[in-house]
Design an enzyme around this catalytic site. Structure first.
Site: not given
Length: 314
Positions: A102, A167
């Site tokens: 991400d 994350e």
């Protein structure tokens, strides 16, 4: 003969540049912004894309569902975590590779000079959201495996992959999953490597073997029970904001040294070996200063700067 072989591998890596770049461009184009509920499907798609890409090199992957998350008042699905395995050789050590798929939000209006989700090459540099944090580094593992398999070079370890896509939003659900899997997927792991750190300069790769932690605190200062006009009451009541400024200003001196009593007590003493390593390490202070856009740094001595960056609380 061995040298010739290595030269051949190196040439092949160099000539694969456009291929590597195209793969990265494909990954960057997926707008896997984990903080944006409107792009959650893109984040999920990114994990599936990675699973399919790793499958080309024989990586056996499974996607672990983490359920839903409450985001901006709505229940939205969390992206799955990818667990991958390459190699089951009992005589080899097992390396666990962690990375995240991400990215932080990015818009042209944020100050980008290029489209953030279109990988763009300028002056030998590649620009695109996630190109260095963390899609590029994650893909380097796949490129290395691809090249070793192509040239029939034995991979000296079994590899397990743990790739997540939350994350940048606090790794929601990951810790619980890993705790649950300590005797499952994580069993037999000998060492771990993350794919999310930096080179020291611009020319020489480096291995990072430790990272600084962070402590967060919340401070609240309260005063009188109501708002008062500063022109009438200024200076005759306690001002919470002014008090807060004063309290914060006592945390460090003007040179950035922390004044909290005892803060340095837990810092490990420096060994002679460590002291010497700072002297020989390849680090250019001027290049570093320019790369962060500073006219001057609080400290411009190489050894002291690196010690501040790596071993001292800041």
């Amino acid at each position: 003969m061995n040298e010739m072989k290595h030269h051949h591998h190196y040439r092949d890596i160099e000539s694969s540049y456009e291929h590597y770049k195209n793969v990265l461009a494909e990954a960057v184009a997926i707008q896997s912004v984990s903080a944006d509920p409107g792009r959650r499907n893109e984040t999920i798609r990114m994990v599936h894309w990675m699973k399919d890409y790793l499958a080309k090199f024989g990586v056996e992957s499974k996607l672990i569902d983490l359920g839903d998350q409450l985001l901006e008042g709505n229940q939205v699905p969390l992206p799955p975590v990818l667990f991958g395995t390459l190699g089951h050789d009992k005589s080899k050590k097992t390396l666990l590779v962690y990375g995240h798929l991400d990215v932080q939000p990015a818009e042209k209006s944020d100050g980008w000079n290029t489209e953030p989700f279109v990988l763009t090459e300028k002056d030998g540099k590649l620009f695109g959201r996630g190109s260095s944090d963390d899609k590029g580094p994650v893909l380097c593992w796949a490129h290395a495996i691809e090249m070793m398999q192509k040239h029939k070079v034995d991979i000296p370890v079994n590899i397990k992959f743990c790739f997540e896509a939350m994350e940048e939003s606090g790794s929601v659900g990951l810790e619980e999953l890993l705790t649950k899997e300590k005797d499952g997927f994580l069993k037999g792991v000998d060492f771990c490597c993350i794919s999310d750190s930096y080179w020291l300069g611009t020319t020489k790769p480096c291995l990072t073997f430790g990272l600084r932690g962070i402590c967060s605190f919340q401070v609240e200062v309260t005063g009188i029970a109501q708002d008062l006009h500063s022109g009438v009451y200024g200076g005759v009541v306690h001002e919470p904001l002014a008090d807060l400024f004063w309290v914060m200003s006592q945390l460090t001196d003007v040179n950035g040294n922390i004044l909290v009593p005892g803060i340095y007590d837990d810092v490990a003493p420096m060994t002679d070996e460590e002291r010497k390593s700072y002297e020989t390490i390849d680090f250019d202070v001027t290049e570093f200063r320019d790369s962060v856009g500073a006219k001057r740094l609080p400290i411009e001595d190489k050894t002291k700067l690196l010690q501040r960056r790596w071993r001292e609380p800041r």
